[in-house]
Write an enzyme that holds these catalytic residues in place. Sequence first.
Site, short mmCIF file in Angstrom:
data_model
loop_
_atom_site.label_atom_id
_atom_site.label_comp_id
_atom_site.label_asym_id
_atom_site.label_seq_id
_atom_site.Cartn_x
_atom_site.Cartn_y
_atom_site.Cartn_z
N MET A 186 -11.09 -6.04 5.35
CA MET A 186 -10.41 -5.02 6.16
C MET A 186 -10.10 -5.60 7.54
O MET A 186 -11.00 -6.08 8.23
CB MET A 186 -11.27 -3.77 6.31
CG MET A 186 -11.48 -2.95 5.04
SD MET A 186 -9.97 -2.54 4.12
CE MET A 186 -9.03 -1.63 5.34
N MET A 222 -12.07 3.96 -0.98
CA MET A 222 -12.73 4.19 0.31
C MET A 222 -13.45 5.53 0.20
O MET A 222 -13.08 6.51 0.85
CB MET A 222 -11.69 4.19 1.43
CG MET A 222 -11.13 2.80 1.71
SD MET A 222 -9.63 2.87 2.70
CE MET A 222 -8.44 3.22 1.43
N SER A 271 0.86 -1.18 0.00
CA SER A 271 0.00 0.00 0.00
C SER A 271 0.89 1.23 0.00
O SER A 271 1.65 1.46 0.95
CB SER A 271 -0.88 0.00 1.25
OG SER A 271 -1.31 1.32 1.50
N ASP A 300 -4.57 3.45 -1.99
CA ASP A 300 -5.68 3.81 -1.11
C ASP A 300 -6.24 5.18 -1.46
O ASP A 300 -5.55 6.19 -1.38
CB ASP A 300 -5.19 3.83 0.35
CG ASP A 300 -4.94 2.42 0.86
OD1 ASP A 300 -5.86 1.59 0.75
OD2 ASP A 300 -3.83 2.15 1.36
N HIS A 332 -1.24 -1.62 -4.23
CA HIS A 332 -2.50 -1.31 -3.54
C HIS A 332 -2.51 0.21 -3.32
O HIS A 332 -1.64 0.75 -2.64
CB HIS A 332 -2.52 -2.06 -2.21
CG HIS A 332 -3.75 -1.84 -1.40
ND1 HIS A 332 -4.83 -2.71 -1.44
CD2 HIS A 332 -4.10 -0.86 -0.55
CE1 HIS A 332 -5.77 -2.25 -0.62
NE2 HIS A 332 -5.36 -1.14 -0.07
N ASP A 363 -6.19 -6.43 4.59
CA ASP A 363 -5.67 -5.06 4.50
C ASP A 363 -5.77 -4.37 5.85
O ASP A 363 -6.86 -4.18 6.38
CB ASP A 363 -6.49 -4.30 3.44
CG ASP A 363 -5.95 -2.90 3.18
OD1 ASP A 363 -4.79 -2.63 3.52
OD2 ASP A 363 -6.71 -2.08 2.63
N GLY A 364 -4.61 -4.02 6.39
CA GLY A 364 -4.56 -3.26 7.65
C GLY A 364 -3.80 -4.00 8.73
O GLY A 364 -4.17 -5.11 9.12
N MET A 420 -9.07 7.91 -0.45
CA MET A 420 -9.96 8.30 0.67
C MET A 420 -10.53 9.68 0.41
O MET A 420 -9.82 10.58 -0.03
CB MET A 420 -9.15 8.34 1.97
CG MET A 420 -8.41 7.06 2.27
SD MET A 420 -7.43 7.26 3.77
CE MET A 420 -6.72 5.63 3.89
N GLY A 478 -0.82 2.17 9.47
CA GLY A 478 -0.14 2.01 10.75
C GLY A 478 -1.03 1.63 11.93
O GLY A 478 -0.62 1.79 13.07
N HIS A 538 -8.08 0.95 -4.29
CA HIS A 538 -9.00 0.65 -3.18
C HIS A 538 -9.81 1.91 -2.88
O HIS A 538 -9.31 2.85 -2.26
CB HIS A 538 -8.15 0.20 -1.97
CG HIS A 538 -8.95 -0.10 -0.74
ND1 HIS A 538 -8.38 -0.18 0.52
CD2 HIS A 538 -10.27 -0.33 -0.56
CE1 HIS A 538 -9.32 -0.46 1.40
NE2 HIS A 538 -10.47 -0.54 0.78
N GLY A 553 1.26 -1.74 4.12
CA GLY A 553 1.89 -0.45 3.91
C GLY A 553 3.10 -0.27 4.79
O GLY A 553 4.25 -0.41 4.36
N GLY A 563 -9.03 4.17 6.91
CA GLY A 563 -8.83 5.60 7.11
C GLY A 563 -7.37 5.97 7.32
O GLY A 563 -6.93 7.03 6.92
#
Length: 214
Positions: A139, A68, A8, A35, A33, A172-173, A37, A147, A66, A194, A144
Amino acid sequence: MDIKVAPSILAADFANLADEVKDISRAGIDFFHIDIMDGHFVPNISIGPAVVNSLRPHTRLPLDVHLMIQEPLKYMDRFIGAGADIITLHIETIKPQKFKQQAEKLHAKGIKIAVSLNPDTPVSRIKGVLEAADMVLVMTVYPGFGGQKFISSVLPKITEIRSLYSGDIAVDGGIDDKTARLAVKAGANVLAAGTYIFKAKDRKKAVRKLKYAH
Ligand code: DX5
Ligand code: ZN
């Protein structure tokens, strides 16, 4: 199943994105990936189609976008125009019927479509679209921010999806070498990460550790 790794870029150095993408392209990864937002679906704002478009010439690897965002249908075509190879939509933002329509449209253009679900969204919400989806993105944090800490109570959901779906299941996450192992054991085969990759001293080694996380 082979493990695929998708870094990511949210954790990359945004002032040096071209070099970051080139560098990580050589680290044995499978696709990117990215992100997106909008400050509505998630409480943060990241990047838009212009950045995806600028990144496109710097790697031959597929770009998974992705989304969001609250209104994915309004912006999807712009990300496709910018060079996305995979579009990931949240089931919280689209009706199953509409998702299936989009799947047909995208497949006709040679573009893949994935469905994502938040940690508190039950598997029943995606059941109707599994047949149309090329990947499920589970997820393992509330979307959002990069880390965050991996939410291990999501693991049984991965296993439940695996019992219904033989395609790619991504997580993811909060993915690192330890949480990756748990996710793979539960049934995932794609690791979006990420912080663990971009902040690693040796990025190649970090990717390798994820690839062999089983
Ligand atoms: C969260 C994003 C993730 C995130 C992953 O909203 O969808 O892709 O960037 O970052 P890490 O691996 O740092 O949790
Ligand atoms: Zn993501």
